[in-house]
Design an enzyme around this catalytic site. Structure first.
Site, PDB file in Angstrom:
ATOM      1  N   ILE A 119       0.840  -1.194   0.000  1.00  0.00           N
ATOM      2  CA  ILE A 119       0.000   0.000   0.000  1.00  0.00           C
ATOM      3  C   ILE A 119       0.882   1.254   0.000  1.00  0.00           C
ATOM      4  CG2 ILE A 119      -1.823   1.257   1.248  1.00  0.00           C
ATOM      5  CD1 ILE A 119      -2.598  -1.527  -0.105  1.00  0.00           C
ATOM      6  N   GLU A 130      -2.448  -0.184 -10.435  1.00  0.00           N
ATOM      7  CA  GLU A 130      -3.765   0.266 -10.953  1.00  0.00           C
ATOM      8  C   GLU A 130      -4.259  -0.616 -12.111  1.00  0.00           C
ATOM      9  OE1 GLU A 130      -3.398   2.294  -8.087  1.00  0.00           O
ATOM     10  OE2 GLU A 130      -5.149   3.051  -9.148  1.00  0.00           O
TER      11      GLU A 130
HETATM   12  C1  LIG Z   1       5.164  -0.241  -5.515  1.00  0.00           C
HETATM   13  C2  LIG Z   1       3.750  -0.705  -5.450  1.00  0.00           C
HETATM   14  C3  LIG Z   1       2.776   0.120  -4.895  1.00  0.00           C
HETATM   15  C4  LIG Z   1       1.458  -0.291  -4.822  1.00  0.00           C
HETATM   16  N1  LIG Z   1       0.530   0.531  -4.242  1.00  0.00           N
HETATM   17  C5  LIG Z   1      -0.738   0.058  -4.037  1.00  0.00           C
HETATM   18  C6  LIG Z   1      -1.697   0.837  -3.302  1.00  0.00           C
HETATM   19  O1  LIG Z   1      -1.435   1.960  -2.871  1.00  0.00           O
HETATM   20  N2  LIG Z   1      -2.924   0.307  -3.083  1.00  0.00           N
HETATM   21  C7  LIG Z   1      -3.283  -0.943  -3.523  1.00  0.00           C
HETATM   22  O2  LIG Z   1      -4.401  -1.370  -3.277  1.00  0.00           O
HETATM   23  N3  LIG Z   1      -2.385  -1.698  -4.222  1.00  0.00           N
HETATM   24  C8  LIG Z   1      -1.140  -1.238  -4.477  1.00  0.00           C
HETATM   25  N4  LIG Z   1      -0.219  -1.998  -5.171  1.00  0.00           N
HETATM   26  C9  LIG Z   1      -0.610  -3.319  -5.638  1.00  0.00           C
HETATM   27  C10 LIG Z   1      -0.866  -3.383  -7.139  1.00  0.00           C
HETATM   28  O3  LIG Z   1      -2.029  -2.693  -7.457  1.00  0.00           O
HETATM   29  C11 LIG Z   1      -0.884  -4.873  -7.510  1.00  0.00           C
HETATM   30  O4  LIG Z   1       0.454  -5.310  -7.501  1.00  0.00           O
HETATM   31  C12 LIG Z   1      -1.506  -5.127  -8.870  1.00  0.00           C
HETATM   32  O5  LIG Z   1      -2.887  -4.907  -8.813  1.00  0.00           O
HETATM   33  C13 LIG Z   1      -1.258  -6.556  -9.353  1.00  0.00           C
HETATM   34  O6  LIG Z   1      -1.629  -7.468  -8.378  1.00  0.00           O
HETATM   35  P1  LIG Z   1      -0.626  -8.631  -7.921  1.00  0.00           P
HETATM   36  O7  LIG Z   1       0.709  -8.017  -7.709  1.00  0.00           O
HETATM   37  O8  LIG Z   1      -1.247  -9.352  -6.796  1.00  0.00           O
HETATM   38  O9  LIG Z   1      -0.494  -9.568  -9.170  1.00  0.00           O
HETATM   39  P2  LIG Z   1      -1.516 -10.703  -9.621  1.00  0.00           P
HETATM   40  O10 LIG Z   1      -2.907 -10.165  -9.694  1.00  0.00           O
HETATM   41  O11 LIG Z   1      -1.285 -11.908  -8.791  1.00  0.00           O
HETATM   42  O12 LIG Z   1      -1.006 -10.971 -11.093  1.00  0.00           O
HETATM   43  C14 LIG Z   1       0.169 -11.709 -11.381  1.00  0.00           C
HETATM   44  C15 LIG Z   1       0.266 -11.860 -12.892  1.00  0.00           C
HETATM   45  O13 LIG Z   1      -0.899 -12.561 -13.389  1.00  0.00           O
HETATM   46  C16 LIG Z   1      -1.556 -11.763 -14.363  1.00  0.00           C
HETATM   47  N5  LIG Z   1      -3.005 -11.933 -14.230  1.00  0.00           N
HETATM   48  C17 LIG Z   1      -3.746 -11.784 -13.090  1.00  0.00           C
HETATM   49  N6  LIG Z   1      -5.052 -12.021 -13.360  1.00  0.00           N
HETATM   50  C18 LIG Z   1      -5.134 -12.314 -14.683  1.00  0.00           C
HETATM   51  C19 LIG Z   1      -6.209 -12.641 -15.564  1.00  0.00           C
HETATM   52  N7  LIG Z   1      -7.473 -12.707 -15.131  1.00  0.00           N
HETATM   53  N8  LIG Z   1      -5.914 -12.875 -16.867  1.00  0.00           N
HETATM   54  C20 LIG Z   1      -4.649 -12.799 -17.336  1.00  0.00           C
HETATM   55  N9  LIG Z   1      -3.584 -12.493 -16.543  1.00  0.00           N
HETATM   56  C21 LIG Z   1      -3.829 -12.257 -15.248  1.00  0.00           C
HETATM   57  C22 LIG Z   1      -1.159 -10.336 -14.073  1.00  0.00           C
HETATM   58  O14 LIG Z   1      -1.258  -9.521 -15.222  1.00  0.00           O
HETATM   59  C23 LIG Z   1       0.278 -10.517 -13.633  1.00  0.00           C
HETATM   60  O15 LIG Z   1       1.108 -10.612 -14.754  1.00  0.00           O
HETATM   61  C24 LIG Z   1       1.095  -1.584  -5.309  1.00  0.00           C
HETATM   62  C25 LIG Z   1       2.067  -2.402  -5.891  1.00  0.00           C
HETATM   63  C26 LIG Z   1       3.375  -1.984  -5.969  1.00  0.00           C
HETATM   64  C27 LIG Z   1       4.393  -2.903  -6.594  1.00  0.00           C
END
Ligand SMILES: Cc1cc2nc3c(=O)[nH]c(=O)nc-3n(C[C@H](O)[C@H](O)[C@H](O)COP(=O)(O)OP(=O)(O)OC[C@H]3O[C@@H](n4cnc5c(N)ncnc54)[C@H](O)[C@@H]3O)c2cc1C
Length: 381
Positions: free
Chosen positions: A148, A355
């Site tokens: 976050i 996002e």
């Molecule tokens: C520096 C940083 C700051 C952040 N700040 C915030 C914040 O302030 N608030 C907040 O809420 N979140 C925050 N995030 C989280 C960020 O929004 C998530 O990392 C992002 O939504 C991806 O989720 P995940 O990392 O769990 O990846 P996952 O959802 O697990 O995805 C992993 C991989 O699978 C792919 N994938 C997932 N679902 C599908 C699908 N249905 N079809 C095809 N491919 C798919 C994705 O594209 C990705 O390549 C932050 C992340 C970082 C790294």
């Protein structure tokens, strides 16, 4: 159709660019990247100089672009102190607007937007932080959030929680948006260290251990949280696209400066075919990304957001940021590895992740287009 930017906005762009070139000093860029520390002194100056004013969305977009062109870590840290404010703007009560929103707008409070959990990133509806109704005007929140932004420095968090048990067939139902304050009993946050890029931004892991949420901290209607998040992504993705355009333009600045300096010293890289192709390819993509971003923004700022235009802009601009910084690194070789370009290269990747990852943007584009086509076919059947 008019593709020109008003003289006032150009003037504002010059003002923001001058600020970034003056205030984002070499010393501060290195310090905050190496130490992974938050540049509070810069944030204060940004607000003092009136460079982030939510009532002027085009200016906000240009600030984002120009700041990221110079240094995404320092630039983002300032602007992202408003993170999630639009949810309060659209759905907050008078009490919430007065107590929190007006202070966030002035830079007196820092806000965060907390959705992601260890098992729920792209799958927003997969969250499991749970809020139980105490029946006395309060709710009891347990769970946690991961990655976050502003995690250990924010005063308040716009937090998505589950407020009724999961209906497996309709996971996105029963989610609500609440304001968690950093001083609430049972709330704690730990800083996440070791990020690849945007290291000056603060990132944390949040924990809710029997946090009492008063009814007055529920934003909008109970059960509507998922829709508020989707609505918010239509806004925030455009600002991520602007981040990416800024980073890509920053890489192009490096490429052109490098070639110009080499030409001056007699090593005429500009005449080499490969260099010319690289400049033309990067420039074309940066221009395309900027136009897509401004188009999506113009729809949003006229209150007619188009999720397809937004996702196209975010997806294309993010990939352009990665592409442009990589091409710049390849051209500059050792001079790229040892300069600020190396940081820009690390900072670019995040635009493809937060996002909504590029895959999620592509799914959004395709799903919306197919849905619209089905409607059209049914109407003509
Ligand atoms: C520096 C940083 C700051 C952040 N700040 C915030 C914040 O302030 N608030 C907040 O809420 N979140 C925050 N995030 C989280 C960020 O929004 C998530 O990392 C992002 O939504 C991806 O989720 P995940 O990392 O769990 O990846 P996952 O959802 O697990 O995805 C992993 C991989 O699978 C792919 N994938 C997932 N679902 C599908 C699908 N249905 N079809 C095809 N491919 C798919 C994705 O594209 C990705 O390549 C932050 C992340 C970082 C790294």
């Amino acid at each position: 159709m008019d593709f020109s930017i008003s003289p006032e906005l150009e003037e504002f762009r010059n003002k923001v660019r001058s600020f970034a070139l003056r205030e984002f000093t070499e010393e501060l860029k290195h310090k905050h990247d190496e130490e992974e520390s938050y540049p509070e002194e810069i944030r204060k100056k940004v607000f003092k100089d009136g460079l982030v004013d939510v009532s002027k969305p085009w200016e906000m977009l240009i600030t984002m672009e120009e700041f990221c062109r110079v240094d995404p870590g320092l630039g983002l840290s300032s602007i992202v102190s408003l993170f999630g404010n639009e949810i309060l703007m659209f759905h907050g009560s008078d009490y919430q607007r007065e107590k929190y929103l007006e202070k966030v707008w002035k830079g007196d409070l820092i806000s965060g937007f907390a959705v992601t959990e260890p098992n729920a990133g792209s799958d927003v509806a997969g969250i499991s932080s749970y809020m139980k109704n105490n029946g006395d005007g309060t709710w009891l929140l347990n769970g946690g959030k991961m990655f976050i932004t502003n995690g250990t420095i924010a005063d308040i968090f716009l937090t998505l929680v589950r407020s009724s048990p999961v209906d497996v067939a309709k996971k996105h139902h029963g989610l609500s948006m609440v304001i968690v304050e950093k001083n609430m009993k049972g709330f704690s946050a730990n800083k996440i260290k070791g990020k690849m890029g945007v290291r000056a931004t603060n990132t944390g892991e949040l924990s809710f251990d029997n946090v009492v949420i008063p009814e007055s901290n529920i934003v909008g209607e109970i059960g509507k949280g998922f829709y508020y998040v989707m609505e918010f992504f239509n806004i925030s993705r455009i600002y991520v696209a602007a981040q990416a355009v800024g980073i890509a333009q920053g890489a192009l600045d490096y490429i052109l400066n490098y070639v110009a300096v080499n030409k001056k010293t007699g090593n005429d890289m500009a005449d080499k075919e490969l260099t010319s192709f690289l400049i033309a390819e990067v420039t074309t993509r940066v221009e395309a990304a900027r136009l897509l971003t401004y188009r999506a923004a113009s729809l949003l700022f006229k209150f007619t957001p188009d999720p397809v235009a937004t996702s196209i802009a975010k997806y294309y601009a993010a990939e352009t940021a990665t592409y442009a910084t990589e091409k710049a690194m390849e051209l500059l070789g050792i001079d790229g590895v040892t300069t600020d370009l190396e940081r820009l290269y690390r900072d670019a990747k995040i635009t493809e992740i937060w996002e909504g990852t590029s895959e999620i943007e592509k799914l959004t584009i395709a799903r919306m287009l197919i849905k619209n086509k089905i409607k059209e076919v049914e109407q003509h059947a």
